[in-house]
Design an enzyme around this catalytic site. Structure first.
Site, PDB file in Angstrom:
ATOM      1  N   PRO A  91       0.829  -1.207   0.000  1.00  0.00           N
ATOM      2  CA  PRO A  91       0.000   0.000   0.000  1.00  0.00           C
ATOM      3  C   PRO A  91       0.863   1.256   0.000  1.00  0.00           C
ATOM      4  O   PRO A  91       1.837   1.340   0.758  1.00  0.00           O
ATOM      5  CB  PRO A  91      -0.793  -0.129   1.308  1.00  0.00           C
ATOM      6  CG  PRO A  91      -0.030  -1.101   2.143  1.00  0.00           C
ATOM      7  CD  PRO A  91       0.675  -2.008   1.215  1.00  0.00           C
ATOM      8  N   ALA A  93      -3.553   2.860   2.012  1.00  0.00           N
ATOM      9  CA  ALA A  93      -4.331   3.015   3.251  1.00  0.00           C
ATOM     10  C   ALA A  93      -5.636   3.738   2.940  1.00  0.00           C
ATOM     11  O   ALA A  93      -5.644   4.864   2.453  1.00  0.00           O
ATOM     12  CB  ALA A  93      -3.524   3.801   4.277  1.00  0.00           C
ATOM     13  N   TYR A 139      -0.345   3.684  13.429  1.00  0.00           N
ATOM     14  CA  TYR A 139      -1.762   3.995  13.274  1.00  0.00           C
ATOM     15  C   TYR A 139      -2.562   3.212  14.317  1.00  0.00           C
ATOM     16  O   TYR A 139      -1.997   2.459  15.106  1.00  0.00           O
ATOM     17  CB  TYR A 139      -2.198   3.759  11.823  1.00  0.00           C
ATOM     18  CG  TYR A 139      -1.433   4.670  10.882  1.00  0.00           C
ATOM     19  CD1 TYR A 139      -1.510   6.062  11.045  1.00  0.00           C
ATOM     20  CD2 TYR A 139      -0.584   4.176   9.898  1.00  0.00           C
ATOM     21  CE1 TYR A 139      -0.781   6.920  10.236  1.00  0.00           C
ATOM     22  CE2 TYR A 139       0.148   5.037   9.078  1.00  0.00           C
ATOM     23  CZ  TYR A 139       0.043   6.404   9.249  1.00  0.00           C
ATOM     24  OH  TYR A 139       0.773   7.264   8.464  1.00  0.00           O
ATOM     25  N   ARG A 162      -0.937  -6.061   8.221  1.00  0.00           N
ATOM     26  CA  ARG A 162       0.390  -5.428   8.227  1.00  0.00           C
ATOM     27  C   ARG A 162       0.727  -5.042   9.653  1.00  0.00           C
ATOM     28  O   ARG A 162      -0.075  -4.405  10.352  1.00  0.00           O
ATOM     29  CB  ARG A 162       0.419  -4.195   7.307  1.00  0.00           C
ATOM     30  CG  ARG A 162       1.761  -3.477   7.352  1.00  0.00           C
ATOM     31  CD  ARG A 162       1.958  -2.462   6.249  1.00  0.00           C
ATOM     32  NE  ARG A 162       2.733  -3.051   5.154  1.00  0.00           N
ATOM     33  CZ  ARG A 162       3.470  -2.350   4.292  1.00  0.00           C
ATOM     34  NH1 ARG A 162       3.508  -1.033   4.357  1.00  0.00           N
ATOM     35  NH2 ARG A 162       4.162  -2.951   3.345  1.00  0.00           N
ATOM     36  N   ARG A 184       8.850   1.650  -3.417  1.00  0.00           N
ATOM     37  CA  ARG A 184       9.327   2.782  -4.213  1.00  0.00           C
ATOM     38  C   ARG A 184       9.930   2.356  -5.544  1.00  0.00           C
ATOM     39  O   ARG A 184       9.833   3.088  -6.529  1.00  0.00           O
ATOM     40  CB  ARG A 184      10.322   3.605  -3.382  1.00  0.00           C
ATOM     41  CG  ARG A 184       9.612   4.425  -2.307  1.00  0.00           C
ATOM     42  CD  ARG A 184      10.552   4.891  -1.233  1.00  0.00           C
ATOM     43  NE  ARG A 184      11.054   3.775  -0.445  1.00  0.00           N
ATOM     44  CZ  ARG A 184      11.944   3.878   0.523  1.00  0.00           C
ATOM     45  NH1 ARG A 184      12.460   5.068   0.819  1.00  0.00           N
ATOM     46  NH2 ARG A 184      12.335   2.818   1.201  1.00  0.00           N
TER      47      ARG A 184
HETATM   48  C1  LIG Z   1       4.535   7.222  -1.304  1.00  0.00           C
HETATM   49  C2  LIG Z   1       4.426   6.189  -0.205  1.00  0.00           C
HETATM   50  C3  LIG Z   1       3.203   5.993   0.425  1.00  0.00           C
HETATM   51  C4  LIG Z   1       3.066   5.002   1.406  1.00  0.00           C
HETATM   52  N1  LIG Z   1       1.823   4.745   1.945  1.00  0.00           N
HETATM   53  C5  LIG Z   1       1.647   3.662   2.741  1.00  0.00           C
HETATM   54  C6  LIG Z   1       0.344   3.234   3.092  1.00  0.00           C
HETATM   55  O1  LIG Z   1      -0.673   3.753   2.632  1.00  0.00           O
HETATM   56  N2  LIG Z   1       0.245   2.181   3.953  1.00  0.00           N
HETATM   57  C7  LIG Z   1       1.345   1.515   4.420  1.00  0.00           C
HETATM   58  O2  LIG Z   1       1.194   0.562   5.196  1.00  0.00           O
HETATM   59  N3  LIG Z   1       2.586   1.871   4.043  1.00  0.00           N
HETATM   60  C8  LIG Z   1       2.756   2.904   3.195  1.00  0.00           C
HETATM   61  N4  LIG Z   1       4.011   3.207   2.732  1.00  0.00           N
HETATM   62  C9  LIG Z   1       5.127   2.308   3.058  1.00  0.00           C
HETATM   63  C10 LIG Z   1       5.306   1.262   1.945  1.00  0.00           C
HETATM   64  O3  LIG Z   1       4.207   0.387   1.861  1.00  0.00           O
HETATM   65  C11 LIG Z   1       6.591   0.427   2.148  1.00  0.00           C
HETATM   66  O4  LIG Z   1       6.435  -0.303   3.338  1.00  0.00           O
HETATM   67  C12 LIG Z   1       7.824   1.315   2.238  1.00  0.00           C
HETATM   68  O5  LIG Z   1       7.849   2.246   1.158  1.00  0.00           O
HETATM   69  C13 LIG Z   1       9.111   0.497   2.231  1.00  0.00           C
HETATM   70  O6  LIG Z   1       9.244  -0.240   1.050  1.00  0.00           O
HETATM   71  P1  LIG Z   1      10.183   0.258  -0.186  1.00  0.00           P
HETATM   72  O7  LIG Z   1      11.550   0.493   0.379  1.00  0.00           O
HETATM   73  O8  LIG Z   1      10.129  -0.869  -1.155  1.00  0.00           O
HETATM   74  O9  LIG Z   1       9.584   1.513  -0.717  1.00  0.00           O
HETATM   75  C14 LIG Z   1       4.176   4.223   1.780  1.00  0.00           C
HETATM   76  C15 LIG Z   1       5.406   4.456   1.173  1.00  0.00           C
HETATM   77  C16 LIG Z   1       5.540   5.403   0.174  1.00  0.00           C
HETATM   78  C17 LIG Z   1       6.863   5.578  -0.512  1.00  0.00           C
END
Ligand SMILES: Cc1cc2nc3c(=O)[nH]c(=O)nc-3n(C[C@H](O)[C@H](O)[C@H](O)COP(=O)(O)O)c2cc1C
Length: 359
Positions: free
Chosen positions: A24, A60, A185, A233, A327
């Site tokens: 997410p 989310a 949260y 999660r 990302r």
């Molecule tokens: C733009 C953005 C928005 C995110 N929104 C959420 C979210 O809505 N819910 C959530 O559990 N994590 C959220 N995260 C965390 C990501 O799900 C993920 O756990 C985090 O980016 C680490 O993974 P990565 O290094 O592959 O980006 C968000 C991350 C980014 C970059």
């Protein structure tokens, strides 16, 4: 050569085509503070599906208006929001991806400025359209407003809101739901002693701190039936000595297994700042592995998993059952197709329109 990443995985009645999933990620792209998905969401989730992700977990999504992180978040507390999500699910299905949605209540971290767009930060004022937040105890997240401690009726409303949103997720055609129990949260706030200082049956022992999460899980399961997988999660640790520990999260995971949860999505932190987080490639994978071992629940790993062979190794060596790539999928929604080429997987899902580029 086997390709762990491209071995389908089955959860209940759902088979997912591969182990590269989209976690997410808030898009803050709702226009009128009404929680309704827009053309951005259609394009964004459609491109993740076309790029070959196995399952995509929609950002989310607030189960009640006051459960949104920011007013630009998606919501699922009414049928208009459900009806705007349905075509997005249909588009992703047409590209072979499974669709999930993260049902969320932001608790004491609600009512904030989005990451971009307003130029502001921290809690929204009433003039900016902010609202009173709620949490386990009247304890603020550093830099944010003090929340109202939820009473028994408030807790019942939270459970009902998750249940009603889960029903709408089923109606919109989603294949799975993920309950947001991480990142500071509401449900994580109950789990963590940093934010939960209640003296009733929802505070104190780990069993008490997990009570609200387990109530939500049971109520959602009763609503969605036996066929649909449910993920939770969790933050695998608060990264602070007096916070939630990975041992505790492993125990919570074991309880979640008994309550029919099909996969844990293990992230970390988010309930206090500053915390000493050792950010680096795959830095949360050991947490996922520890929780997977302690709980016996299939587990997803997330966090700086950016390279095809890194992802392949995590799944192939049993450190996790799926990888969630965040990302890197924003940088390149075709990462799963790129990974398929890298590990020489012969049958990736390539749209016929693009086949010439892959010969
Ligand atoms: C733009 C953005 C928005 C995110 N929104 C959420 C979210 O809505 N819910 C959530 O559990 N994590 C959220 N995260 C965390 C990501 O799900 C993920 O756990 C985090 O980016 C680490 O993974 P990565 O290094 O592959 O980006 C968000 C991350 C980014 C970059």
């Amino acid at each position: 050569m086997t390709h762990a990443l491209f071995t389908p995985i089955t959860l209940r009645d759902l088979e997912v085509r591969n182990r590269i999933w989209a976690p997410p990620m808030c898009q803050y792209s709702v226009h009128d503070r009404d929680g309704i998905a827009t053309s951005w969401h259609l394009m964004h989730y459609g491109s993740l599906a076309r790029g070959g992700a196995g399952a995509i977990i929609v950002e989310a999504t607030g189960v009640v208006p006051e459960g949104r992180i920011a007013p630009q978040d998606l919501g699922l507390w009414n049928d208009a929001q459900r009806d705007a999500l349905a075509p997005i699910v249909e588009l992703a299905h047409s590209q072979g991806a499974a669709m999930g949605i993260q049902l969320a209540h932001a608790g004491r971290k609600a009512s904030t400025h989005p990451e971009w767009g307003t130029g502001g930060s921290g809690s929204l004022t009433a003039d900016e359209g902010g609202w009173e937040t709620a949490g386990p105890s009247a304890l603020a997240f550093p830099g944010l407003d003090v929340p109202r401690a939820l009473d028994a009726a408030g807790l019942d409303e939270v459970v009902t809101a998750f249940t009603d949103s889960a029903r709408r997720a089923v109606e919109a055609g989603f294949d799975l739901v993920e309950i947001h129990g991480a990142h500071g949260y509401l449900l994580h706030e109950f789990l963590s002693p940093l934010s939960n200082q209640r003296e009733d049956e929802y505070g104190g022992s780990l069993e008490n701190r997990a009570r609200l999460l387990l109530r939500v899980v049971d109520a959602v399961r009763a609503e969605i039936g036996d066929a649909m997988p449910m993920l939770v999660r969790l933050s695998g640790t608060d990264w602070l000595e007096d916070g939630l520990t990975v041992q505790e999260v492993g125990q919570v995971g074991a309880w979640l297994r008994e309550h029919g949860v099909d996969m844990l999505d293990i992230s970390s932190g988010g309930n206090y700042t500053p915390a000493p987080i050792p950010v680096g490639p795959g830095y949360q994978v050991p947490l996922a592995t520890a929780v997977r071992t302690a709980s016996g629940v299939p587990t997803g790993a997330v966090g700086m998993i950016d390279e095809p062979f890194q992802a392949e190794q995590i799944v192939a060596t049993g450190l996790a059952d799926v990888v969630l790539v965040g990302r890197e999928l924003l940088r390149d929604p075709n990462f799963p197709l790129r990974a398929a080429r890298a590990v020489r997987y012969a049958e990736p899902h390539i749209p016929s329109q693009y086949a010439r580029a892959h010969r």
